[in-house]
Design a protein around this motif. Structure first.
Motif, PDB file in Angstrom:
ATOM      1  N   ALA A  71      49.855  36.339  36.331  1.00  0.00           N
ATOM      2  CA  ALA A  71      50.441  35.111  35.802  1.00  0.00           C
ATOM      3  C   ALA A  71      49.951  34.816  34.391  1.00  0.00           C
ATOM      4  CB  ALA A  71      50.088  33.951  36.718  1.00  0.00           C
ATOM      5  N   VAL A  72      50.823  34.193  33.645  1.00  0.00           N
ATOM      6  CA  VAL A  72      50.462  33.652  32.345  1.00  0.00           C
ATOM      7  C   VAL A  72      50.363  32.145  32.513  1.00  0.00           C
ATOM      8  CG1 VAL A  72      51.185  33.380  29.947  1.00  0.00           C
ATOM      9  CG2 VAL A  72      51.772  35.466  31.207  1.00  0.00           C
ATOM     10  N   ALA A  73      49.356  31.558  31.916  1.00  0.00           N
ATOM     11  CA  ALA A  73      49.268  30.099  31.945  1.00  0.00           C
ATOM     12  C   ALA A  73      49.528  29.575  30.545  1.00  0.00           C
ATOM     13  CB  ALA A  73      47.893  29.649  32.421  1.00  0.00           C
TER      14      ALA A  73
ATOM     15  N   PHE B  41      46.202  22.541  30.795  1.00  0.00           N
ATOM     16  CA  PHE B  41      47.398  23.219  31.279  1.00  0.00           C
ATOM     17  C   PHE B  41      48.590  22.277  31.340  1.00  0.00           C
ATOM     18  CE2 PHE B  41      43.765  25.511  33.020  1.00  0.00           C
ATOM     19  CZ  PHE B  41      44.049  26.788  32.593  1.00  0.00           C
TER      20      PHE B  41
ATOM     21  N   PRO C 228      53.882  20.989  36.109  1.00  0.00           N
ATOM     22  CA  PRO C 228      55.288  21.182  36.485  1.00  0.00           C
ATOM     23  C   PRO C 228      56.117  19.967  36.074  1.00  0.00           C
ATOM     24  CG  PRO C 228      53.859  21.783  38.304  1.00  0.00           C
ATOM     25  CD  PRO C 228      52.976  21.150  37.268  1.00  0.00           C
TER      26      PRO C 228
ATOM     27  N   TYR D 219      42.481  20.706  39.114  1.00  0.00           N
ATOM     28  CA  TYR D 219      43.690  21.337  38.600  1.00  0.00           C
ATOM     29  C   TYR D 219      43.489  22.823  38.364  1.00  0.00           C
ATOM     30  CZ  TYR D 219      48.025  22.000  36.220  1.00  0.00           C
ATOM     31  OH  TYR D 219      49.261  22.449  35.890  1.00  0.00           O
TER      32      TYR D 219
ATOM     33  N   PRO E  61      45.875  26.175  37.444  1.00  0.00           N
ATOM     34  CA  PRO E  61      47.244  26.607  37.146  1.00  0.00           C
ATOM     35  C   PRO E  61      47.759  27.652  38.113  1.00  0.00           C
ATOM     36  CG  PRO E  61      45.697  27.507  35.558  1.00  0.00           C
ATOM     37  CD  PRO E  61      44.943  26.501  36.388  1.00  0.00           C
ATOM     38  N   ARG E  62      46.847  28.382  38.723  1.00  0.00           N
ATOM     39  CA  ARG E  62      47.280  29.446  39.635  1.00  0.00           C
ATOM     40  C   ARG E  62      47.859  28.882  40.925  1.00  0.00           C
ATOM     41  NH1 ARG E  62      42.111  32.561  37.502  1.00  0.00           N
ATOM     42  NH2 ARG E  62      41.638  30.365  37.195  1.00  0.00           N
TER      43      ARG E  62
ATOM     44  N   TYR F  25      50.055  26.619  41.007  1.00  0.00           N
ATOM     45  CA  TYR F  25      51.416  26.141  40.752  1.00  0.00           C
ATOM     46  C   TYR F  25      52.367  27.310  40.550  1.00  0.00           C
ATOM     47  CZ  TYR F  25      49.750  21.410  40.371  1.00  0.00           C
ATOM     48  OH  TYR F  25      49.227  20.186  40.662  1.00  0.00           O
TER      49      TYR F  25
ATOM     50  N   ALA G  36      54.565  29.978  38.890  1.00  0.00           N
ATOM     51  CA  ALA G  36      54.216  30.670  37.657  1.00  0.00           C
ATOM     52  C   ALA G  36      55.051  30.169  36.481  1.00  0.00           C
ATOM     53  CB  ALA G  36      54.413  32.162  37.834  1.00  0.00           C
TER      54      ALA G  36
END
Lengths: 244, 244
Positions: free
Chosen positions: A17-19, A56, A59, B10, B12-13, B15, B17
DNA sequence: AGAATAGTGTCTATCAGACACTATGTC
DNA sequence: GACATAGTGTCTGATAGACACTATTCT
């Protein structure tokens, strides 16, 4: 694998994954000196190191919203804040945890309150631009780009009015230019120049309550005008060294 | 959930991608008209619609590298191509497939070869800037921003030299400005102005082999100089409408 | 010959910056 | 009174743009 096969079979979900983060370069002027908002990181990587506030994206949140949220988490401010996007940074190794692409933002505000540390930050503070600590990640590079952009935008946009209050004197505006550009300007010529740019400032008809702290007459008060671009522009004094 | 808990927890992983793409606004001048490179999409979403060339960044690849790769996949060119980053776009619904943040790039090149369609594109072609089809995604917005940036950069950087060959005449350079800005310029004044900007162009000592197609003396040839910024700048004619 | 272009000369209105000066306020 | 500041007057050198003109080369 040919180019065609590579492309046809390429699926981003098949890769790590890219964040995406936003990092905010928030500027204000304190005591005539340009300051930038920094936070002290509480968690690895770079725990204990100062860094630009950021985090980050979430959503459903647009990039601009994320930047404004990060800024308000540290300063509590959402009003009278000018915010605009700068560059994005995506070197593969810029964050040791994972692939992170960061979108940087530039923010300006007048007389900001003392910053509040978010829970991911051990501390938050305004740092004078000539008195910076070593920064985490590639944040020194980001900050450098942001400063150059801010300096350039003062030339051809009314951005300087975002650093002062609702109403202001021409001298206050001049001190913004002097602080950001880091050069002294000629008071008389600056005064005339500002008033000659259509739509930059408009008179309120009022004056300051008293003269300056060290004397002088009361100054007329102005508010920001409706110009979005300054024409003619206020150019910085010669910068021979930057040309080549 | 308080702000603190939210931030501390929090990750990011946890959520869905986010994917990062680069989109390239590649410009060239064909027959005195500014053209932009477009590809016809072969796959949904927006199958059959024209779009800016672009694609997902790959592991280990920096953003600039990704943009250059996407450009070379369509044009085969990697030499004498000027490429620079523009804005990033991250509205949550800008791509129906998933959350995609796109970093846009601006590229300029002289006399490019006919484009080649990549395997993810049904076709690729140069479109005159006044004759554009409807574009996929938010690419019309991206293109608009890119054009404004290109026009502005001609004013204060030697970017115009990226649109012409290794050596060029002052008239060729003028036609670049006229094509990109979309306005006619005064040949005599332009000539004098170009030569007065230190480091913009330097003489090769040569002249063209023959006069112009419709007559006129042989023109002196120049190559790009070492200036990175033009001082004084070449300002566009008045644009009253853009100021407010 | 006629037309288009390269390049230069010249004039004018405008502007940036230097300098000077007056009036008004604080300490 | 000493001193700093707000705001204006004025001069000079540089520049953008208009216009004119010559020389060169093509059809």
């Amino acid at each position: 694998m040919s180019k065609s096969e590579y492309l046809a079979g390429y699926d981003p979900r098949a890769y790590p994954a890219v964040a995406v983060t936003v990092d905010v370069v928030a500027l204000t002027i304190i005591g005539g000196v340009l300051h930038v908002l920094l936070v002290e990181r509480g968690e690895p990587p770079y725990a204990g190191r100062w860094a630009l506030p950021g985090g980050f994206i979430r959503p459903g949140e647009d990039l601009d919203q994320a930047a404004l949220r990060e800024l308000s988490e540290e300063t509590g401010m959402t009003d009278r804040v000018h915010i605009e996007q700068l560059a994005s940074y995506g070197a593969p190794d810029r964050d040791p945890r994972m692939r992170i692409v960061s979108v940087s933002y530039l923010a300006f505000a007048p007389d900001l309150p003392d910053p509040q540390a978010g829970s991911d930050a051990a501390d938050a503070a305004w740092y004078g631009i000539d008195n910076l600590p070593k920064l985490a990640f590639d944040h020194e590079r980001i900050l450098g780009h942001a400063l150059e952009r801010a300096r350039a935008k003062l030339e051809y946009t009314p951005l300087a009015t975002a650093f002062v209050g609702e109403t202001f004197t021409i001298s206050e505006l001049r001190r913004v230019y002097e602080s950001v550009w880091g050069v002294p300007l000629h008071a008389g010529n600056f005064h005339r120049k500002i008033l000659s740019v259509p739509g930059f400032v408009e008179s309120t008809g009022e004056t300051t309550e008293s003269g300056g702290a060290r004397g002088g007459p009361r100054a007329k008060l102005y508010r920001a005008g409706d110009a979005r671009l300054l024409h003619p522009a206020l150019l910085r004094p010669e910068r021979e060294e930057e040309i080549r």
